[in-house]
Design a protein around this motif. Structure first.
Motif, short mmCIF file in Angstrom:
data_model
loop_
_atom_site.label_atom_id
_atom_site.label_comp_id
_atom_site.label_asym_id
_atom_site.label_seq_id
_atom_site.Cartn_x
_atom_site.Cartn_y
_atom_site.Cartn_z
N GLN A 101 0.84 -1.21 0.00
CA GLN A 101 0.00 0.00 0.00
C GLN A 101 0.87 1.26 0.00
N ILE A 102 1.94 1.23 0.79
CA ILE A 102 2.85 2.40 0.82
C ILE A 102 3.44 2.61 -0.57
N ASP A 103 3.85 1.52 -1.22
CA ASP A 103 4.41 1.63 -2.58
C ASP A 103 3.38 2.20 -3.56
N SER A 104 2.13 1.78 -3.39
CA SER A 104 1.10 2.27 -4.33
C SER A 104 0.81 3.76 -4.10
N VAL A 105 0.89 4.23 -2.84
CA VAL A 105 0.72 5.66 -2.55
C VAL A 105 1.86 6.45 -3.19
N ILE A 106 3.10 5.94 -3.02
CA ILE A 106 4.26 6.62 -3.61
C ILE A 106 4.13 6.66 -5.13
N GLU A 107 3.66 5.55 -5.70
CA GLU A 107 3.49 5.51 -7.17
C GLU A 107 2.46 6.55 -7.62
N PHE A 108 1.39 6.70 -6.83
CA PHE A 108 0.40 7.73 -7.18
C PHE A 108 1.03 9.12 -7.13
N PHE A 109 1.84 9.39 -6.10
CA PHE A 109 2.50 10.70 -6.00
C PHE A 109 3.44 10.96 -7.19
N LYS A 110 4.16 9.92 -7.61
CA LYS A 110 5.24 10.08 -8.60
C LYS A 110 4.82 9.77 -10.02
N ASP A 111 3.74 8.99 -10.20
CA ASP A 111 3.45 8.46 -11.54
C ASP A 111 1.97 8.19 -11.70
N PHE A 112 1.17 9.27 -11.56
CA PHE A 112 -0.28 9.10 -11.77
C PHE A 112 -0.57 9.26 -13.26
N ARG A 113 -1.15 8.23 -13.86
CA ARG A 113 -1.42 8.24 -15.30
C ARG A 113 -2.92 8.32 -15.59
N PHE A 114 -3.26 9.04 -16.62
CA PHE A 114 -4.66 9.13 -17.04
C PHE A 114 -4.68 9.41 -18.54
N THR A 115 -5.82 9.15 -19.18
CA THR A 115 -5.87 9.36 -20.63
C THR A 115 -6.52 10.69 -20.96
N VAL A 116 -6.10 11.24 -22.08
CA VAL A 116 -6.69 12.48 -22.61
C VAL A 116 -7.09 12.21 -24.06
N ASN A 117 -8.03 13.01 -24.55
CA ASN A 117 -8.55 12.71 -25.90
C ASN A 117 -8.45 13.90 -26.85
N GLY A 118 -7.53 14.81 -26.56
CA GLY A 118 -7.36 15.95 -27.47
C GLY A 118 -7.29 17.25 -26.69
N SER A 119 -7.84 18.29 -27.30
CA SER A 119 -7.78 19.60 -26.65
C SER A 119 -9.02 20.39 -27.02
N LEU A 120 -9.14 21.54 -26.41
CA LEU A 120 -10.19 22.46 -26.85
C LEU A 120 -9.89 22.84 -28.30
N PRO A 121 -10.90 23.33 -29.05
CA PRO A 121 -10.67 23.61 -30.47
C PRO A 121 -9.71 24.76 -30.72
N ILE A 122 -9.27 24.86 -31.97
CA ILE A 122 -8.28 25.86 -32.37
C ILE A 122 -8.72 27.28 -32.01
N GLU A 123 -10.03 27.52 -32.04
CA GLU A 123 -10.55 28.86 -31.72
C GLU A 123 -10.27 29.24 -30.27
N LYS A 124 -10.08 28.23 -29.41
CA LYS A 124 -9.82 28.49 -27.99
C LYS A 124 -8.32 28.48 -27.68
N ALA A 125 -7.51 28.20 -28.71
CA ALA A 125 -6.06 28.10 -28.50
C ALA A 125 -5.44 29.49 -28.52
N PHE A 126 -4.25 29.60 -27.93
CA PHE A 126 -3.50 30.86 -28.02
C PHE A 126 -2.72 30.93 -29.33
N VAL A 127 -2.37 29.74 -29.86
CA VAL A 127 -1.46 29.69 -31.01
C VAL A 127 -1.92 28.61 -31.99
N THR A 128 -1.69 28.87 -33.28
CA THR A 128 -2.00 27.89 -34.33
C THR A 128 -0.75 27.12 -34.70
#
Length: 425
Positions: A335-362
């Motif tokens: 459990q201690i190892d899993s807590v440390i892993e969460f602190f150091k290496d929390f992974r999650f998926t992303v599926n893109g970004s807000l559209p170009i109109e909301k970006a600062f740069v093209t």
């Protein structure tokens, strides 16, 4: 019908600098701008304070322009960020340096910069057409010839500079008009994508808004490729939002999310957060062992909340099925190892970004292989030049994109004027 030596299409950052540069080189110059004012986007940069450039050396600036920054080398050797600072100071604008080398006017107002550029154009007798959207750019026998405005007027010029920007922040007038005129001249466009933009995720914890509004300070955020290797890492602040993540570290990673998804032919990318980048796994083990020794009867929540924000800790414990009231000394090694892993290496998926109109740069734009890097003249059409965001290069926020805009404007303006006046041909 009026004939100019140099006609600049677009009165933004790079367009105004191009006009000043061409006029200072002795050319008769005009700027056509579709907005009713010049420098709309410039007014909102740096949160309305206008981060005019960055006080770092060339090499470092180019590494901060990860999207094709090498294209700018030749331009940089003719005019660089120190020249930008000198330009403003010699025109009475005092600058100051802030964190990460960012340079601002001491007034903390973008308007100071826009007004200075307007004044310098006036002093150099640059003619300005406002509320003057361009219908098309005119080409004849392999040369640029002029522009036809939407109201039917035609303006002729020996050299034309397209400084029309990209597609980011359309409220400021950046609606990608210049791309069609580049294509008409025979150019190919690299696909456009948003950069310096918040990232989206449909992870259950994001959709449930569990961490919405929580900021992690000085975290190390990475975009991983399909082999699990970091395509990029940035150590800065970040924040969880109702649609995903945002903040400085996120904006800098956004371009790489698009690149990894494209390269790995996937609709998801994995990101990783190291919330404690200054501590190794072993150091954390020792720290927790010491806490168990000193106050092992205290709950996990009260023992560990000093390491990371409490909400982030509670989220991690829930994910790991650890009751937050459990005495720290009752945690197993696993459990201690899993807590440390969460602190150091929390992974999650992303599926893109807000559209170009909301970006600062093209990202993307006119293929730089078709543009002479020394003069910024088109290789497809004589006497046609490009500056700024219409070109396929892009940098991080922090004064890098604006540096690229000022430099390409200065260099294109000078060469467009020389070509129009037959100097050094």
């Amino acid at each position: 019908m009026t004939h100019y030596d140099v006609l600049v299409v677009g009165g933004g950052t790079s367009g105004m600098m191009a006009a000043i540069s061409a006029a200072e080189s002795g050319a008769k110059v005009a700027v056509v701008e579709k907005n009713k004012m010049l420098g709309r986007k410039l007014l909102v940069t740096g949160n309305g304070r206008c981060n005019v450039t960055n006080n770092r050396d060339k090499e470092e600036i180019i590494t901060h322009i990860p999207g094709n920054g090498r294209f700018l080398y030749s331009a940089f050797y003719q005019y660089d960020n120190y020249d930008i600072m000198k330009f403003f100071r010699s025109n009475g604008i005092a600058l100051k340096e802030e964190d990460h080398g960012r340079m601002f006017p001491t007034t903390d107002k973008s308007r100071t910069i826009v007004e200075a550029l307007k004044r310098i154009m006036e002093e150099n007798k640059v003619e300005i057409f406002l509320n003057a959207p361009v219908d098309t750019v005119l080409y004849e026998e392999g040369k640029s010839k002029g522009v036809r405005l939407k109201d039917g007027r035609t303006l002729l010029a020996s050299s034309i500079i397209l400084s029309t920007g990209g597609r980011a922040m359309p409220k400021t007038g950046s609606t990608g008009d210049g791309y069609q005129w580049a294509k008409k001249a025979g150019h190919t466009l690299k696909p456009l994508y948003p950069t310096e933009v918040p990232i989206t995720s449909d992870e259950p914890f994001i959709e449930a808004r569990v961490l919405q509004g929580l900021a992690l300070r000085d975290a190390n955020l990475s975009v991983l490729n399909k082999k699990g290797k970091a395509a990029i890492s940035h150590r800065m602040d970040m924040i969880f939002t109702h649609f995903g993540i945002s903040g400085p570290a996120v904006l800098r990673c956004s371009m790489f999310v698009h690149q990894v998804m494209k390269r790995d032919k996937t609709d998801r990318a994995t990101m990783m957060i190291d919330a404690l980048p200054d501590k190794t796994i072993n150091e954390l083990r020792q720290e927790i062992a010491q806490l168990i020794k000193d106050a092992g009867d205290k709950s996990v929540k009260n023992s560990l909340k000093g390491m990371v924000p409490e909400r982030y800790l509670l989220f991690g414990l829930e994910k790991l099925n650890i009751e937050d009231g459990t005495p720290l000394k009752q945690l197993t090694h696993a459990q201690i190892d899993s807590v440390i892993e969460f602190f150091k290496d929390f992974r999650f998926t992303v599926n893109g970004s807000l559209p170009i109109e909301k970006a600062f740069v093209t990202g993307g734009g006119v293929n730089t292989k078709e543009v002479n890097p020394k003069t910024l003249e088109s290789k497809k059409m004589q006497n046609l030049y490009f500056t700024g965001e219409i070109l396929d290069y892009n940098g991080y926020t922090g004064g890098y994109n604006i540096t690229g805009a000022f430099i390409t404007g200065r260099v294109a303006g000078m060469h467009a004027a020389q070509a129009a006046l037959g100097i050094g041909q």
